[in-house]
Design a protein around this motif. Structure first.
Motif, PDB file in Angstrom:
ATOM      1  N   THR A 187     -14.169  -9.986  -5.728  1.00  3.20           N
ATOM      2  CA  THR A 187     -14.078  -8.691  -6.405  1.00  3.20           C
ATOM      3  C   THR A 187     -13.133  -8.823  -7.588  1.00  3.20           C
ATOM      4  OG1 THR A 187     -14.367  -7.612  -4.291  1.00  3.20           O
ATOM      5  CG2 THR A 187     -13.525  -6.255  -6.076  1.00  3.20           C
ATOM      6  N   SER A 190      -9.756  -3.901  -9.384  1.00  5.69           N
ATOM      7  CA  SER A 190      -9.780  -2.570  -9.997  1.00  5.69           C
ATOM      8  C   SER A 190      -8.331  -2.127 -10.091  1.00  5.69           C
ATOM      9  CB  SER A 190     -10.559  -1.592  -9.120  1.00  5.69           C
ATOM     10  OG  SER A 190     -11.906  -1.912  -9.145  1.00  5.69           O
ATOM     11  N   TYR A 192      -5.566   0.693 -11.464  1.00  2.00           N
ATOM     12  CA  TYR A 192      -5.357   2.075 -11.913  1.00  2.00           C
ATOM     13  C   TYR A 192      -3.898   2.208 -12.325  1.00  2.00           C
ATOM     14  CZ  TYR A 192      -4.628   7.117 -11.257  1.00  2.00           C
ATOM     15  OH  TYR A 192      -4.297   8.428 -11.409  1.00  2.00           O
ATOM     16  N   LYS A 212      -1.728   0.620  -9.341  1.00  4.50           N
ATOM     17  CA  LYS A 212      -2.344   0.358  -8.040  1.00  4.50           C
ATOM     18  C   LYS A 212      -3.524  -0.575  -8.256  1.00  4.50           C
ATOM     19  CE  LYS A 212      -3.287   1.210  -3.615  1.00  4.50           C
ATOM     20  NZ  LYS A 212      -3.950  -0.078  -3.362  1.00  4.50           N
ATOM     21  N   GLN A 213      -3.446  -1.693  -7.590  1.00  4.21           N
ATOM     22  CA  GLN A 213      -4.540  -2.655  -7.655  1.00  4.21           C
ATOM     23  C   GLN A 213      -5.170  -2.748  -6.275  1.00  4.21           C
ATOM     24  OE1 GLN A 213      -3.439  -6.510  -9.142  1.00  4.21           O
ATOM     25  NE2 GLN A 213      -5.313  -7.468  -8.410  1.00  4.21           N
ATOM     26  N   THR A 214      -6.468  -2.916  -6.253  1.00  2.00           N
ATOM     27  CA  THR A 214      -7.192  -3.009  -4.986  1.00  2.00           C
ATOM     28  C   THR A 214      -6.519  -3.998  -4.042  1.00  2.00           C
ATOM     29  OG1 THR A 214      -9.151  -2.747  -6.318  1.00  2.00           O
ATOM     30  CG2 THR A 214      -9.501  -3.290  -4.021  1.00  2.00           C
ATOM     31  N   ASN A 215      -6.303  -3.539  -2.819  1.00  2.00           N
ATOM     32  CA  ASN A 215      -5.718  -4.374  -1.756  1.00  2.00           C
ATOM     33  C   ASN A 215      -4.264  -4.769  -1.988  1.00  2.00           C
ATOM     34  OD1 ASN A 215      -7.956  -4.323  -0.134  1.00  2.00           O
ATOM     35  ND2 ASN A 215      -8.882  -6.089  -1.125  1.00  2.00           N
ATOM     36  N   TYR A 216      -3.617  -4.179  -2.946  1.00  2.00           N
ATOM     37  CA  TYR A 216      -2.180  -4.393  -3.143  1.00  2.00           C
ATOM     38  C   TYR A 216      -1.480  -3.052  -3.036  1.00  2.00           C
ATOM     39  CZ  TYR A 216      -2.835  -9.178  -4.754  1.00  2.00           C
ATOM     40  OH  TYR A 216      -3.133 -10.507  -4.816  1.00  2.00           O
ATOM     41  N   THR A 218       1.102  -0.076  -4.033  1.00  2.00           N
ATOM     42  CA  THR A 218       1.397   0.529  -5.329  1.00  2.00           C
ATOM     43  C   THR A 218       2.673  -0.068  -5.917  1.00  2.00           C
ATOM     44  OG1 THR A 218       0.479   2.540  -4.435  1.00  2.00           O
ATOM     45  CG2 THR A 218       1.700   2.751  -6.472  1.00  2.00           C
TER      46      THR A 218
ATOM     47  N   TYR B 584     -11.011  10.060 -11.616  1.00  2.00           N
ATOM     48  CA  TYR B 584     -10.873   8.795 -10.892  1.00  2.00           C
ATOM     49  C   TYR B 584      -9.669   8.934  -9.967  1.00  2.00           C
ATOM     50  CZ  TYR B 584     -10.710   3.804  -9.984  1.00  2.00           C
ATOM     51  OH  TYR B 584     -10.729   2.575  -9.373  1.00  2.00           O
ATOM     52  N   ILE B 586      -7.398   7.258  -6.725  1.00  2.00           N
ATOM     53  CA  ILE B 586      -7.126   6.136  -5.825  1.00  2.00           C
ATOM     54  C   ILE B 586      -6.266   6.658  -4.684  1.00  2.00           C
ATOM     55  CG2 ILE B 586      -7.305   4.245  -7.490  1.00  2.00           C
ATOM     56  CD1 ILE B 586      -4.098   4.406  -7.251  1.00  2.00           C
ATOM     57  N   GLU B 615      -7.688   3.120   2.612  1.00  3.23           N
ATOM     58  CA  GLU B 615      -7.517   2.692   1.221  1.00  3.23           C
ATOM     59  C   GLU B 615      -8.849   2.730   0.492  1.00  3.23           C
ATOM     60  OE1 GLU B 615      -5.516  -0.978   0.528  1.00  3.23           O
ATOM     61  OE2 GLU B 615      -5.734  -0.788  -1.637  1.00  3.23           O
TER      62      GLU B 615
END
Lengths: 284, 671
Positions: A187, A190, A192, A212-216, A218, B584, B586, B615
């Motif tokens: 992946t 992503s 934000y 915020k990154q996917t699977n990490y 904040t 958007y 999160i 998540e």
């Protein structure tokens, strides 16, 4: 050579020594998603609310402030490991319908590397609002597995709810594009980013940002920037957990700007970066 | 103020062109989110919103307005309503909204909001023969099919995954109106045996003389403060300081899709001078599971589902199996600043008894025959309002509620509300200011303060301390708790606003671990802090950024925390024909306990406040386009992505994969 120029040179010399001192032991995080320019890393990676060509690598919605074509080259070496280094080259040009730009960013070494080509447009919708859309083409090269390519997008907005406040957000890869190398699917991160900056006066600003990154988890970022005069910019900041402390300086020499940063990770050590920007036809 | 601005988010961008809705949007969403966080079923409150949208479609002249008409505009606080009435009385005719700027209790946003529902100038000519119609058709569905649609056994859903909704309301002159609603939920059959799952309708006559109103068909009835009888809305506790008093029309036509909480029959309202008399009778079938004991010829209700879902054979078997008859009367007397009501209602279920297995229901078990009587009062002037209700059930158990609102200065409103409901008090239609959905046995005190300490800063704070004198759902012993909320909105410029909110709630909850014995409860604590910034940089664009953190603690179990952030962009074209929103979001929470609610824009007459947990990220787009002067089209597409999940949902609602995409399309035709 007059007295003032001599003083300026002496100061520049001393500052360069400082840069060398700061940039010698280089180390930082090895996540390609967090590759900002040295001018932004120096202020705690608070890049979503910055302006100018350096914003291309964080939130290009801030690029609308450039008045002439600009070129920027950056190098960032995490933890003194050249295999983890990132190099980038950006060019931006203000046109009648907005500011267009392109960039190339390369991360990795000969056995494994990721190269991202990006083109985008930033348009100032109103004096207090600018928006950006960018298309990215990522090319991964892994010697053992082969090559793979994928296209993904990013989108950013900057606005000023008050003349001293800038708020912004930036989203990379909202469509959750993946990249496939043979049987392996990865992946593309992503990311934000949400930020706010307070400019107490034209010289000093404070910024706070969340990434915020996917699977990490904040990441909270905090940074300050101070233009001591028309020549020197000082930056300081902190981000992440474990904490990364950052320091940075920038030198403005006519059409050239040199930026340097150092990031001290509590556990992994120090990383550093260097950037060079040239503005064509900029009136001084 | 929050409640006053609730509808801006829903109505303003959809019905009337937006002028300066930034401030309102930032504030109004909070009420809906508050309701969702307090376990209110938001969908059940849609009727209140529907009513306001209808009101916006047929605005009344401000110079003809009276107290009962103002009650319909429930977003106005009591002080605002009183000050407005006095102002109109003194200075009428009112020719412009700008005249209202001298009202102390009205902010510019409130005036703009009120202007959606009223017209200014000399009273309009009454057109006796005009015809107004409003037709809505909606289809909503998920792209990914849930497990219930893919199995072939007896537990499978009988219908497809589309939610289909259609509503038409036609008004003839000022006196006559009629309407109907048909709806099918996802999984339900459509037009099975020539009828859909839910249908509702009404015929209404409104008069000016002795007979004020007659409704034949579906209606709702709201009396007092909801201790005895309040249908059509489930707003138990709003959390708004200046809106602690429940208000609304006593009898109102029903045109919403909640399949449980309404009446079907005849309702009438008569008025003679200061006295009003409302009577109603309703008989309808409700969902229930009934067991028959043939030896003793007895029928026992084992459950009464409230969901309104009839998707499977099992759910379908409970559909409309129980006849319910309700009738009642209410008399209201108004004199100067005093208003008093007294009434009684009887409810009868066509069964011999109701099975009650839950321990927490043992002291006030639901009964097949119930009676409730009430006495409510309201007294006040421009600076204070005193209100309350006392209700009694057929076994003479008492419930009381008393509230006091005071406005010591123009920029401060304070409120206090005390409720004490007997542990054995039972009403099938109770919906009052309370912490618990079933408030029997609840004692509590709410204290609130709303003020403008400086011109651009609005601050609202409240504390609610409550005590449950008997067991509650998931609390196996008498307990107590509190809720604190502080919210500040700072208007940075006329078009931008910064808002900070802190909330904390502490309550008991059963501790369900293997090591602990049964009936152990422990206190949990939930804290939430929210930062919100909204801005309207141009006439066409509106931006909102938010970040929120939640912290859940429940010793001795490990705590959890959550995080949510979103960026929201709204665009409306200068000619107002096109508007669209993009968001958007999160989110990352450790578990369901630290979930975070947030309001989402939706199509007209619909609103959603999803709870985000685990998540992931969500992106949605809504668009409205005015095809012609009489036809509008709405589209909403949303996609939620959970990177660490292989399937979403549970049971028959399970979707395989880590993402869910939903689509909604709606058409409005005005006749």
């Amino acid at each position: 050579m007059n007295q003032q120029n001599l003083k300026q040179r002496a100061f520049f010399k001393a500052s360069l020594l400082l840069i060398v001192f700061l940039t010698n032991p280089i180390q930082t995080i090895a996540q390609p998603g967090f590759q900002s320019s040295p001018s932004i890393l120096g202020q705690g990676d608070t890049g979503s609310t910055t302006s100018g060509i350096s914003s291309i690598l964080s939130n290009p919605a801030g690029i609308h402030t450039i008045k002439s074509t600009s070129v920027s080259a950056n190098y960032y070496a995490p933890y003194m490991i050249s295999e983890l280094s990132t190099q980038s080259l950006s060019v931006a040009a203000p046109l009648s319908f907005g500011t267009t730009y392109g960039s190339i960013k390369r991360f990795g070494f000969d056995k494994y590397n990721e190269t991202t080509f990006a083109v985008g447009l930033t348009r100032q919708i109103a004096p207090t609002l600018s928006m950006n859309f960018q298309l990215n083409l990522q090319h991964n090269q892994i010697v053992e597995s082969g090559n793979s390519t994928q296209v993904f997008s990013s989108f950013g907005v900057q606005f000023a709810p008050h003349q001293q406040v800038i708020a912004a957000f930036h989203i990379t890869n909202p469509e959750k594009a993946t990249i496939k190398t043979r049987e392996e699917t990865e992946t593309i991160p992503s990311i934000y980013t949400l930020g706010i900056r307070w400019q107490s006066n034209p010289r000093f600003s404070v910024a706070y940002e969340i990434i915020k990154q996917t699977n990490y988890k904040t990441t909270n970022c905090f940074g300050c920037e101070y233009h001591t005069n028309n020549f020197l910019i000082a930056r300081i900041g902190a981000f992440g957990k474990p904490m990364n402390y950052t320091l940075g300086v920038g030198f403005i020499l006519n059409n050239i700007t040199i930026d340097a940063c150092a990031v001290n990770h509590q556990t992994l050590g120090i990383s550093s970066g260097l950037g060079l920007t040239y503005n064509f036809n900029q009136k001084q | 103020m929050k409640q006053a601005l609730l509808i801006f988010t829903i109505i303003y961008p959809m019905v009337i062109p937006a002028q300066n809705p930034v401030t309102n949007n930032a504030v109004t969403q909070q009420l809906l989110e508050y309701l969702a966080e307090n376990d209110n079923d938001i969908s059940e409150n849609s009727q209140s919103i529907d009513d306001l949208i209808d009101q916006a479609n047929t605005p009344i002249n401000i110079n003809n307005i009276n107290k009962s008409k103002l009650e319909k505009l429930w977003f106005l606080s009591d002080f605002q309503a009183r000050e407005l009435l006095d102002f109109i009385d003194k200075y009428q005719p009112i020719f412009s909204k700008y005249q209202l700027q001298s009202l102390n209790t009205f902010t510019p946003e409130t005036i703009e909001l009120l202007s959606l529902f009223v017209t200014y100038g000399k009273p309009d000519m009454i057109h006796k023969n005009y015809l107004n119609g409003n037709v809505i058709i909606k289809d909503a569905f998920d792209i990914q099919k849930a497990k219930g649609y893919q199995t072939n056994d007896s537990s499978a859903y009988l219908g497809n995954n589309h939610q289909i909704y259609s509503r038409a309301i036609i008004e003839y002159g000022n006196h006559y109106s009629t309407g109907f609603v048909i709806e099918k939920d996802p999984g339900e059959q459509f037009l099975n045996k020539n009828k859909t799952d839910f249908y509702s309708g009404f015929l209404q006559y409104k008069g000016n003389k002795l007979l004020k109103k007659v409704i034949i068909g579906d209606f709702k009835a709201n009396f007092g403060q909801g201790l005895a009888l309040w249908t059509g809305s489930n707003m138990s506790k709003s959390g708004s300081v200046s809106h602690i008093r429940k208000k609304g029309e006593e009898l109102k036509r029903y045109s919403s899709t909640n399949e449980t909480n309404f009446f079907r029959g005849i309702a009438s309202s008569l008025a003679y001078k200061s006295i009003q008399l409302q009577t109603f009778i309703s008989t309808r079938n409700k969902d229930a599971r009934i067991e028959y004991d043939s030896t003793q010829n007895l029928s026992l209700i084992t459950s009464m589902p409230q969901t309104g879902y009839h998707r499977t054979l099992n759910e379908l078997s409970t559909r409309n199996t129980l006849k319910q008859t309700t009738y009642g009367v209410n008399i209201n007397y108004r004199w100067k600043n005093i208003s008093a009501s007294a009434g009684t209602a009887f409810t009868q279920l066509d069964a011999d008894s109701i099975q009650t297995t839950q321990t927490y229901k043992q002291l006030n078990p639901p009964t097949t025959h119930s009676q409730n009587h009430w006495l409510s009062y309201n007294y006040g002037n421009n600076n204070f309002i005193y209100f309350g209700e006392i209700a009694i059930d057929k076994d003479k158990h008492i419930a009381t509620l008393n509230g006091f609102l005071i406005k010591p200065t123009t920029n401060v409103t304070a409120s206090i509300l005390y409720r004490n409901i007997s542990t054995k008090y039972y009403s099938p239609y109770i919906c009052t200011f309370s912490e618990s959905t079933n408030p029997s046995g609840e004692t509590g005190c709410f204290i609130g303060l709303h003020m403008y300490p400086i011109k651009k800063l609005e601050t609202e704070a409240h504390i609610d301390i409550f005590k449950f004198n008997w067991l509650k759902y998931n609390i196996d012993k008498p307990s107590n708790g509190y809720e604190i909320s502080i919210r500040s909105n700072y208007k940075i410029t006329p078009t931008s606003e910064l808002s900070i909110q802190y909330k904390e709630k502490e309550k008991h909850r059963n501790l369900t671990t293997d090591e602990t014995p049964e009936y152990t409860t422990k206190t949990y604590n939930l804290k939430k802090i929210r930062l919100n910034i909204s801005c309207q940089p141009t006439e066409n664009w509106r931006i909102q950024l938010r970040t929120e953190k939640s912290i859940y603690q429940y010793d001795p179990l490990p705590g959890s925390s959550g995080f949510l952030s979103f960026a929201d962009l709204h665009y409306e074209s200068s000619n107002k024909r096109l508007s669209s929103s993009f968001r958007y979001t999160i989110f990352a929470t450790d578990d369901y306990n630290s979930r975070i609610y947030t309001y989402e824009n939706d199509v007209l007459y619909t609103f959603s406040i999803p709870a985000f947990y685990d998540e992931g990220s969500r992106v949605y787009f809504t668009g409205r386009y005015q095809l012609t002067d009489r036809i509008k089209l709405w589209i909403k597409a949303g996609h939620t992505w959970y990177p660490n999940k292989k399937e979403i949902g549970s049971g028959l609602q399970t979707i395989s994969g880590n993402s869910r995409t939903n689509l909604k399309i709606q058409l409005q035709i005005k006749l």
